[in-house]
Design an enzyme around this catalytic site. Structure first.
Site, PDB file in Angstrom:
ATOM      1  N   CYS A 276      89.756 -29.210  42.605  1.00  9.74           N
ATOM      2  CA  CYS A 276      90.931 -28.539  42.901  1.00  9.74           C
ATOM      3  C   CYS A 276      91.402 -27.471  41.837  1.00  9.74           C
ATOM      4  O   CYS A 276      91.598 -26.471  42.026  1.00  9.74           O
ATOM      5  CB  CYS A 276      92.204 -29.300  43.012  1.00  9.74           C
ATOM      6  SG  CYS A 276      92.027 -30.812  44.068  1.00  9.74           S
TER       7      CYS A 276
ATOM      8  N   CYS B 183      91.419 -27.559  52.412  1.00 14.87           N
ATOM      9  CA  CYS B 183      90.844 -26.952  51.155  1.00 14.87           C
ATOM     10  C   CYS B 183      89.549 -28.059  50.968  1.00 14.87           C
ATOM     11  O   CYS B 183      88.633 -27.488  50.642  1.00 14.87           O
ATOM     12  CB  CYS B 183      91.747 -27.243  49.964  1.00 14.87           C
ATOM     13  SG  CYS B 183      92.639 -25.824  49.278  1.00 14.87           S
TER      14      CYS B 183
ATOM     15  N   CYS C 229     120.951 -42.403  64.034  1.00 19.90           N
ATOM     16  CA  CYS C 229     121.242 -43.109  62.759  1.00 19.90           C
ATOM     17  C   CYS C 229     121.420 -42.023  61.676  1.00 19.90           C
ATOM     18  O   CYS C 229     122.495 -42.354  60.864  1.00 19.90           O
ATOM     19  CB  CYS C 229     120.011 -43.884  62.264  1.00 19.90           C
ATOM     20  SG  CYS C 229     119.783 -45.289  63.063  1.00 19.90           S
ATOM     21  N   HIS C 230     120.556 -41.154  61.630  1.00 21.00           N
ATOM     22  CA  HIS C 230     120.787 -40.224  60.580  1.00 21.00           C
ATOM     23  C   HIS C 230     121.867 -39.051  60.414  1.00 21.00           C
ATOM     24  O   HIS C 230     122.072 -38.400  59.457  1.00 21.00           O
ATOM     25  CB  HIS C 230     119.558 -39.621  60.135  1.00 21.00           C
ATOM     26  CG  HIS C 230     118.521 -40.759  59.559  1.00 21.00           C
ATOM     27  ND1 HIS C 230     118.639 -41.553  58.469  1.00 21.00           N
ATOM     28  CD2 HIS C 230     117.384 -41.349  60.376  1.00 21.00           C
ATOM     29  CE1 HIS C 230     117.729 -42.378  58.585  1.00 21.00           C
ATOM     30  NE2 HIS C 230     116.894 -42.134  59.658  1.00 21.00           N
TER      31      HIS C 230
ATOM     32  N   ARG D  65     106.606 -42.844  57.350  1.00 24.55           N
ATOM     33  CA  ARG D  65     107.893 -43.002  57.554  1.00 24.55           C
ATOM     34  C   ARG D  65     108.335 -42.731  58.896  1.00 24.55           C
ATOM     35  O   ARG D  65     109.111 -43.630  59.622  1.00 24.55           O
ATOM     36  CB  ARG D  65     108.872 -42.215  56.409  1.00 24.55           C
ATOM     37  CG  ARG D  65     110.163 -42.577  56.653  1.00 24.55           C
ATOM     38  CD  ARG D  65     110.676 -43.809  56.119  1.00 24.55           C
ATOM     39  NE  ARG D  65     110.812 -44.745  57.206  1.00 24.55           N
ATOM     40  CZ  ARG D  65     111.487 -46.052  57.120  1.00 24.55           C
ATOM     41  NH1 ARG D  65     112.151 -46.053  56.248  1.00 24.55           N
ATOM     42  NH2 ARG D  65     111.795 -46.515  58.209  1.00 24.55           N
TER      43      ARG D  65
ATOM     44  N   CYS E 129     110.158 -45.648  61.446  1.00 26.51           N
ATOM     45  CA  CYS E 129     111.185 -45.335  62.202  1.00 26.51           C
ATOM     46  C   CYS E 129     111.082 -45.318  63.867  1.00 26.51           C
ATOM     47  O   CYS E 129     111.830 -45.997  64.424  1.00 26.51           O
ATOM     48  CB  CYS E 129     111.916 -44.141  61.936  1.00 26.51           C
ATOM     49  SG  CYS E 129     113.019 -43.855  60.752  1.00 26.51           S
TER      50      CYS E 129
END
Lengths: 278, 109
Positions: free
Chosen positions: A94, A131, A197-198, A235, A239
């Protein structure tokens, strides 16, 4: 009569605003202020957008306020080593193209973004793997693998404090619209959408957990429950699984679109990664 | 030697005589408990750091015995009185016999 008294007591306990200091400000290492409250972008039907940090307990909040205490920084250190390690047939690291990791400040806040050459919306993880494959001629990393999470944490850490600023129109408009649709679509046996929910219930409790707005400005996130970094798509999978649905896979066009849309809901919040959550 | 083990230590560089200073230490280590099994059902052998010692100018400050229930990347925070300028020596002992060391100077004004 006893039953009534008991019920009233439960009510009182449940309504105690609890353990989180929702007025606290996030200052890392005593000098880096990170925006955890911002006016909502026009496309978000809420008055204010709040980082997930605001909803966590005092102790968890404190862990993120000092890099020595933040367990996520261990993984950033790992990624700093990877950054300058030559891998693949092209003999590149990198570092050889990009220079020091600090030069990447400002990258994290604008992802996911449109890639003109490829004609697609790219997340940070997709760009890292591009990359690796085309420039380094190395094996791509798994989308939610430890190596990938570590690299995302490094890229986030050098942009900490900068406001999230992803595009919502122009060439990304289609993906953004798909993301919005997914956000409001109920899934699974529990028939829950992200918004249930959010958006509708943030600040309330879902069993023992204090619901946040589901912002992703803090990702990748070190979670105390599994003692490692967690990526956005992992995540999302968690959910959607919790709604008892078959989930999309990490890196799928659906989750890329959802990531773009959810990121745009946090436009204006500061980059926190690696954040600390429960 | 276990992989990716890096000791990290934070000690203030200066203090006044008799002041209680806060020391934080962290060592990245898998801390494999010996209770887990791999996908074939074989027990993964225990591999933890079993002892952590801090000395100041040759005098012992803390000496900790670590057990398998202690989490990955063990973090210790404690306070110490520093009567004079000197050096803190930190030593972690691994199950495999490896010893990891770190030291920090402190100046007492």
């Amino acid at each position: 009569m006893k039953t009534y008294a008991f019920a009233a007591l439960i009510g009182a306990v449940a309504m105690t605003p609890a353990w989180a200091d929702e007025e606290a400000d996030l200052v890392v290492n005593g000098d880096l202020e990170i925006t955890v409250r911002a006016p909502a972008p026009d496309h978000v039907p809420m008055s204010e957008v709040l980082s997930g940090w605001v909803f966590r307990s005092d102790e968890t909040q404190a862990l993120q306020m000092d890099d020595f205490d933040n367990p996520g920084m261990i993984f950033v250190d790992d990624a700093i080593e990877t950054w300058s390690t030559v891998e693949g047939n092209a003999g590149e690291s990198c570092q050889s193209c990009h220079g020091d990791p600090e030069k990447m400040a400002g990258v994290r806040p604008v992802y996911p973004k449109w890639n003109e050459e490829a004609g697609e919306v790219r997340t940070l993880a997709m760009q890292v793997n591009d990359c690796r494959e085309t420039r380094m001629e190395a094996e791509p990393w798994g989308y939610t693998s430890g190596d990938m999470a570590n690299m995302e944490a490094l890229l986030a850490s050098v942009s900490r404090g900068l406001p999230i600023n992803v595009a919502t129109d122009g060439p990304v408009a289609d993906a953004w619209a798909l993301g919005e649709e997914l956000y409001y679509t109920r899934t699974g046996q529990l028939e829950l959408s992200c918004a249930n929910c959010h958006e509708d219930n943030y600040g309330n409790n879902i069993r023992a957990d204090h619901l946040s707005q589901g912002q992703i400005n803090g990702f990748p996130t070190y979670r105390l429950k599994n003692a490692k970094l967690n990526t956005v798509h992992a995540r999302f999978k968690g959910c959607v699984r919790d709604t008892r649905a078959e989930t999309f896979s990490a890196g799928s066009p659906e989750f890329v679109a959802l990531e773009l849309y959810v990121a745009s809901r946090g436009n204006g919040l500061g980059v926190e990664g690696p954040s600390v959550r429960n | 030697m276990a992989e990716n083990v890096t000791p990290r230590v934070r000690v203030p560089s200066e203090a006044s005589a008799g002041e209680a200073i806060t020391i934080k230490t962290l060592i990245s280590h898998l801390m494999e408990s010996g209770q887990r099994k791999d996908s074939d059902g074989n027990v993964i052998p225990r591999a933890i750091i079993n002892r952590f010692v801090v000395d100041f100018n040759g005098e012992n400050v803390i000496d900790v015995a670590l057990a398998p229930a202690i989490s990955t990347n063990p973090f210790f925070e404690f306070q110490a009185f520093v009567p004079e300028s000197g050096t803190f020596n930190f030593t972690w002992y691994d199950d495999d016999g490896s010893v990891y060391e770190e030291s920090k100077e402190i100046t007492v004004a």
